[in-house]
Design a protein around this motif. Sequence first.
Motif, PDB file in Angstrom:
ATOM      1  N   ASP A 395       2.347  -3.917   0.855  1.00 11.73           N
ATOM      2  CA  ASP A 395       3.504  -3.298   1.512  1.00 11.73           C
ATOM      3  C   ASP A 395       4.833  -3.494   0.771  1.00 11.73           C
ATOM      4  OD1 ASP A 395       1.859  -2.349   3.482  1.00 11.73           O
ATOM      5  OD2 ASP A 395       2.718  -3.538   5.123  1.00 11.73           O
ATOM      6  N   VAL A 396       4.891  -4.300  -0.269  1.00 10.67           N
ATOM      7  CA  VAL A 396       6.166  -4.378  -1.011  1.00 10.67           C
ATOM      8  C   VAL A 396       6.376  -3.106  -1.830  1.00 10.67           C
ATOM      9  CG1 VAL A 396       6.339  -6.907  -1.169  1.00 10.67           C
ATOM     10  CG2 VAL A 396       5.256  -5.654  -3.008  1.00 10.67           C
ATOM     11  N   LEU A 397       5.318  -2.306  -1.982  1.00  8.89           N
ATOM     12  CA  LEU A 397       5.438  -1.059  -2.753  1.00  8.89           C
ATOM     13  C   LEU A 397       5.846   0.081  -1.821  1.00  8.89           C
ATOM     14  CD1 LEU A 397       2.085  -1.540  -4.665  1.00  8.89           C
ATOM     15  CD2 LEU A 397       4.368  -1.719  -5.680  1.00  8.89           C
ATOM     16  N   HIS A 398       6.656   0.990  -2.340  1.00  9.18           N
ATOM     17  CA  HIS A 398       7.106   2.129  -1.533  1.00  9.18           C
ATOM     18  C   HIS A 398       6.052   3.240  -1.598  1.00  9.18           C
ATOM     19  CE1 HIS A 398       9.503   5.192   0.269  1.00  9.18           C
ATOM     20  NE2 HIS A 398       9.536   5.907  -0.830  1.00  9.18           N
ATOM     21  N   ILE A 399       5.164   3.233  -0.614  1.00 10.50           N
ATOM     22  CA  ILE A 399       4.106   4.251  -0.565  1.00 10.50           C
ATOM     23  C   ILE A 399       3.969   4.729   0.881  1.00 10.50           C
ATOM     24  CG2 ILE A 399       1.653   4.760  -0.950  1.00 10.50           C
ATOM     25  CD1 ILE A 399       1.583   2.534  -3.044  1.00 10.50           C
ATOM     26  N   SER A 400       4.261   6.021   1.111  1.00 12.03           N
ATOM     27  CA  SER A 400       4.102   6.559   2.469  1.00 12.03           C
ATOM     28  C   SER A 400       2.644   6.903   2.688  1.00 12.03           C
ATOM     29  CB  SER A 400       4.911   7.836   2.648  1.00 12.03           C
ATOM     30  OG  SER A 400       6.242   7.575   2.346  1.00 12.03           O
ATOM     31  N   ARG A 401       2.162   6.670   3.895  1.00 18.04           N
ATOM     32  CA  ARG A 401       0.766   7.001   4.206  1.00 18.04           C
ATOM     33  C   ARG A 401       0.597   7.124   5.710  1.00 18.04           C
ATOM     34  NH1 ARG A 401       2.493   1.607   2.762  1.00 18.04           N
ATOM     35  NH2 ARG A 401       1.658   0.250   4.339  1.00 18.04           N
ATOM     36  N   PRO A 402      -0.448   7.827   6.128  1.00 20.66           N
ATOM     37  CA  PRO A 402      -0.697   7.942   7.573  1.00 20.66           C
ATOM     38  C   PRO A 402      -1.443   6.718   8.086  1.00 20.66           C
ATOM     39  CG  PRO A 402      -2.298   9.242   6.360  1.00 20.66           C
ATOM     40  CD  PRO A 402      -1.406   8.600   5.335  1.00 20.66           C
TER      41      PRO A 402
END
Length: 422
Positions: A395-402
């Motif tokens: 979660d420290v990475l900026h990755i959008s997901r459902p």
Amino acid sequence: MHGEKKKYDVIVIGGGASGMMAAGHAAERGKSVLLLEKNAAVGKKLDITGGGRCNITNAEFDRHAFAKQYGAAEQFLYSPLSQFGVQDTFDFFAKRGLPLVVEARKRAFPETQKSPDVTRVMKKYLTDAGVVVMTKATVKGLTVVGNRITEAKTMHPAAGGARGTFTADAFVISTGGVSHPETGSTGDGFKWLTELGHSVLPSTPTIVPLKVKESWAKSLAGVSLSFMKITFFADGKRAFSKTGKILFTHFGLSGPLILNSASAIAELLKNTEVTATIDMYPDTDFAALERQIIAKMDANKNKDFKNVLAEVVPHGLPKAILELLALPDQNIKAHSVTKEERRKLVHILKGAPLTISGLMGFDRAVISDGGVPLTEVDTRTMRSLKVENLYLTGDVLHISRPSGGYSLQLCWTTGYVAGNSV
Ligand SMILES: Cc1cc2nc3c(=O)[nH]c(=O)nc-3n(C[C@H](O)[C@H](O)[C@H](O)COP(=O)(O)OP(=O)(O)OC[C@H]3O[C@@H](n4cnc5c(N)ncnc54)[C@H](O)[C@@H]3O)c2cc1C
């Protein structure tokens, strides 16, 4: 432990899903690994995932189809997923005595349906691989020399005293985002990453329940309806609709359909007033539903209307619908209900009105957006492009997901890749 100074090959900061995977895999490769966790135990967030059942991944085995779920991160994830993908997650847990089962929307859960079992497997993985796990060790800061991190300084979270300074050749930051901060994810890593030259994007809750104004909806707290259509409006203009399960809570609405609508709603709320209607019978049109209700009322003419209502509307809803109907007398017989009142009932069932007053906060969010942009991370290794011996996971990475298991797969994948590269 006071003042201890010992050198490891790898220090992983944060014992969540991704940190445990990174530490375990690095140790499996023969590295000496120290895992620093500020809580008294690792995996506190993992324990509450999937409502206590842990939606561990999503059984979409086609890497390209799977990566598509991550929007702008799709291309970035091809390489990591080729190193540790969905099938690898199935194999990893099955090999350790925890086979996965697949449910609706391809969501995969441990066969035991218990998230603490997932944490237990990960803990054993750490022990078997020889990771030194230090809990109650809050990392307070990192020492940087040139372009490399050399040390992590730790404190005892409760006692406030020093727990030691630890040195290593490589560091993995796995401190998570900022959702459900009581689990330990308080965004500590973002502070250090900013100091280290990374551009950390601000966090916003993305997969999060919605707040509504109307008391009728709040009065339904705990009721969950599996097949409903919700349509959102921005300043009265139709924005989008979704059909599926809706869960009513004491502050508003939740459930997968709502959680996955939240980021779009957040965008609409920036500039417009957002309202919604809930169609409780998406498969039946207005006229057909009215005919059904007339038939029911005719067959039960002399019964109390509220008892007939209980036979017509979904379980748990009659009280709220009576509130919306606002009849002058709630104790009337079915035959005394006027045509206008009956039509109003159909209108309510086909479009109960709501005003969306906002999103719940980080404390209720499943996922928060934000973190380190992927342009600052090497896709093949998860190594920082700003600091030579730093790796980033989860979660420290900026990755959008459902929702649907996509977050934890990201943790297994990025954790494995970091563990494989350090
Ligand atoms: C209620 C809820 C349900 C969820 N359900 C699902 C689901 O079913 N499926 C799914 O795919 N995803 C789910 N998610 C999302 C998923 O849990 C997260 O994406 C995932 O846990 C993130 O893992 P992580 O390793 O990045 O970090 P985290 O799990 O956040 O772990 C970070 C760890 O770092 C530690 N830490 C932080 N700062 C320090 C410090 N200074 N020093 C030492 N340690 C530190 C923390 O204590 C914590 O243990 C859910 C999330 C929530 C909140």
